[in-house]
Design an enzyme around this catalytic site. Structure first.
Site: not given
Length: 740
Positions: A372, A375
């Site tokens: 991600c 993230c």
């Protein structure tokens, strides 16, 4: 008003209408309109006035039946007489008005027909234009199809030429091998050979010639040819395979030679003639590979491969797990706690907090995944918040680390990454979905008991007593890791330097201490990079709103922070480090080594920093090139040619991406070809550059050992691509010389 009075007024109106009809100065349409009105009035007057006259005449004939007085009777007779005169005038103009009415109707009808014809003409014109547009569109489509067909035909012809070249090569090779076999057979039988000096070919008897031809035909079908495979470690192996076989089959043969199950098809990267051979379903000969050619192979290792240095031994793994479980019983404070045992470990932490004195302590849990991007972008801020707010426990859960963490994410109904759950008193009290730095900071600050009102990051850091240079250095580390390339890092650093240098030179000017958040240049060059805003906050900028300008979001530096005595010195060190990295000035070594900012910019010198090797390794290679006088002179020439510099940047990207086709195209450029020939013709320079490239440029585990292995594999792949391209060019030159 009496009926007779209205009748008299109608007679007057009738008279006026007749005058207008007789007036030639009036328009024809108006005269006809008045005529129509007069006709209508006359019909009404005749009936009404006739009744009045009948009753008046009856009173004169029989006084006993008299209805009107004498004066009234006189008025009736006068009105009757007046109407009779007007009727005579009406009769005289009646024919003229009727003719005029018909002419006007004809003109009206003619105009209507003309309007209809014009409307029809316009419709026909629009239809004609629509058809013309359709014809042009059809012609364009036909031309596009023709061009596509020609392009397809050219591609097929090119493929056919390659296949024909391979076929001829195979035929010639088979022919030579057959001639050698026949010659050896004839020699073993003691038969004499006749040699044609012109053709330089062995002539045999018809019977043996037919047998040899049949044997050659049998060998053409399913014949296996030899290709060489050279690994990045310098090992060479010979593979016997049909040229019509697939690349997947070739990889399987290589895997068997290398050791079978230790490798997979995805981990084998093949290159030939400077190009990556990636399509598993394509044939070997479709890539221009001929028998006897050398294919270069690079073996990329899996992250979970036992031979990878990043993989820990079983005993080490068990030791780390036991240590994590032991530490998980304590309450996380001051740093992010990384969970590895799912719900059991999280429940243990929540239970420890509930049983402690600070039972209302907030716990923020970050659910993320390694793939991600958001993230990874918000991770530095998450680490920073853990240090800023030690009275709030921050936990990170990698949902793909193991099944326990994955099950915890499913139980918590996590549907997107990153997702932040705030626990208090063993219950979820708030949820944040997505990488929203402002929302995350304000949420963590709101649950902090030591920070009232949510103090800004710059104030919190400044209160810790940490030096300005140290704060800036840490922020630059985050910025460097958040930039995709060295060019992005340099651009962002120069933008940062511009802002703080203006503040250092004009500390009392508010316009230099205020940055509009919506400024396009600020967003593109600095704010959009992970760690860009954190660098400004390290200097003391605060994220706030300008109440005097419609509550616009701004970054504002207080006057006290602008007058920081360290600010000019930090600006000077950052400027010198960036100049040295760009090669724009030869700053003294003492200054470079004395500044910790030199390591963050990749200039080298001084004690190693976490990002020193990230951009510093390229300088050693540049220094090796600039040490050669010929290369230095050429570099000066390239600096004055923007197109040449663009080609160099494209070549760098092609080398990084393994794009052999782009490198082959760039070789057609005279400037780039001369640069490549100069480098290839100077073995000493190539050796120095190779040594510089292989030197560990101060990298201190920026991404763990796995990152170093990836860089090593990339370097090996680039070397394999370069060697395959060089060998292919040498073979091509050899073929041309043979033909000449």
């Amino acid at each position: 008003m009496s009926l007779f009075r209205r009748t008299e007024q109608s007679i007057d109106t009738f008279e006026q209408l007749l005058k207008t009809c007789s007036d030639a100065s009036q328009s024809d349409s108006h005269r006809v309109e008045c005529y129509a009105q007069s006709s209508s009035i006359l019909a009404q007057l005749s009936a009404t006035l006739s009744e009045f006259t009948r009753k008046a005449q009856l009173g004169l004939n029989n006084p006993s039946q008299k209805l009107y007085g004498d004066s009234m009777c006189n008025r009736i007779f006068e009105a009757h007489s007046k109407l009779k005169k007007q009727e005579e005038i009406y009769e005289t103009i009646k024919d003229e008005m009727e003719m005029l009415k018909k002419e006007l109707e004809k003109e009206k009808m003619k105009k209507y027909e003309e309007d209809m014809a014009e409307m029809k003409r316009k419709e026909e014109e629009a239809e004609r234009m629509r058809k013309a547009q359709e014809e042009r569109e059809n012609e364009r489509k036909k031309e596009q199809e023709r061009m596509e067909e020609e392009e397809k035909k050219k591609k097929e012809e090119e493929e056919e030429r390659v296949r024909e070249k391979v076929r001829k090569f195979r035929e010639n090779r088979l022919k030579k091998e057959e001639e050698k076999k026949n010659a050896a057979a004839m020699k073993s039988k003691g038969m004499k050979l006749s040699v044609d000096p012109k053709a330089k070919q062995v002539q045999i008897k018809p019977k043996e010639e037919k047998a040899g031809r049949n044997a050659a035909v049998e060998q053409v079908s399913g014949v296996k040819e030899m290709v060489k495979v050279r690994t990045a470690m310098g090992d060479t192996m010979e593979i016997m395979i049909e040229m019509s076989a697939s690349v997947e089959k070739l990889k399987l043969e290589i895997m068997e030679k290398l050791g079978g199950e230790k490798y997979s098809k995805e981990n084998l990267i093949l290159s030939y003639a400077g190009k990556i051979v990636s399509d598993l379903n394509s044939t070997i000969e479709s890539h221009g590979i001929v028998p006897g050619a050398t294919i270069y192979c690079v073996v990329a290792k899996d992250n979970d491969d036992e031979s990878t240095p990043a993989a820990a031994s079983n005993s080490e793994t068990e030791q780390q797990n036991s240590q994590t479980k032991t530490e998980s019983a304590s309450i996380p404070s001051g740093s992010v706690c990384h969970l590895s045992d799912g719900a059991a470990e999280l429940n243990l932490i929540l239970s420890s907090i509930k049983e402690s004195e600070s039972s209302d302590r907030a716990v923020v849990v970050d659910y993320s995944a390694p793939w991600c991007g958001p993230c990874r972008a918000i991770e530095p801020l998450y680490e920073q918040l853990a240090a800023e707010f030690p009275d709030v426990s921050l936990i990170h859960i990698n949902t793909e680390l193991n099944p326990a963490n994955a099950q915890l994410a499913r139980t918590a109904a996590v549907r997107a990454y990153p997702t932040f759950h705030v626990y208090q008193n063993y219950a979820i009290v708030e949820t944040i979905t997505g990488a929203n730095p402002q929302k995350l900071r304000s949420t963590v600050a709101s649950y902090s008991t030591s920070v009232q009102g949510g103090s800004s990051s710059s104030s919190s850091v400044a209160a810790s007593g940490e030096s300005l240079q140290s704060r800036v250095m840490k922020a630059l580390v985050v910025l460097k890791t958040g930039c995709a390339s060295n060019d992005e890092f340099v651009q962002a650093s120069n933008t940062l330097l511009m802002y703080v240098k203006n503040v250092a030179e004009n500390p009392t000017e508010v316009k230099y201490r205020r940055i509009r958040w919506n400024n396009a240049g600020f967003q593109n060059r600095l704010a959009s990079k992970t760690g860009g805003v954190e660098c400004l906050k390290a200097f003391g900028f605060e994220d706030t709103v300008d109440s005097s300008n419609n509550n616009e979001r701004v970054l504002l530096l207080s006057e006290s922070a602008a007058n920081n005595r360290e600010l000019p010195n930090v600006c000077r060190h950052l400027e010198q480090a960036l100049k040295q990295f760009n090669g724009q000035s030869s700053a003294p070594a003492a200054v470079a080594s004395g500044s910790s900012l030199a390591g963050a910019s990749g200039s080298g010198g001084g004690s190693p920093s976490p990002v020193q090797g990230g951009v510093g390794g390229g300088n050693r290679m540049v220094d090796a090139m600039m040490a050669d006088p010929q290369m230095s002179a050429m570099a000066q020439e390239l600096m004055g040619d923007p197109s040449a510099m663009a080609q160099l940047m494209e070549a760098q990207r092609a080398m990084q991406n393994g794009d052999g086709a782009a490198l082959a195209r760039l070789r057609e450029s005279p400037v780039f070809a001369r640069l490549a020939n100069t480098m290839m013709g100077n073995p000493e320079l190539m050796q120095r550059m190779g040594n510089a490239a292989n030197t560990n440029g101060g990298m201190e585990n920026t991404g763990g050992e796995n990152q170093e292995m990836d860089d090593e594999e990339e370097r090996m792949l680039q070397q394999a691509l370069q060697m395959s391209l060089e060998e292919f060019n040498e073979n091509q030159e050899g073929e041309q010389k043979k033909q000449e």
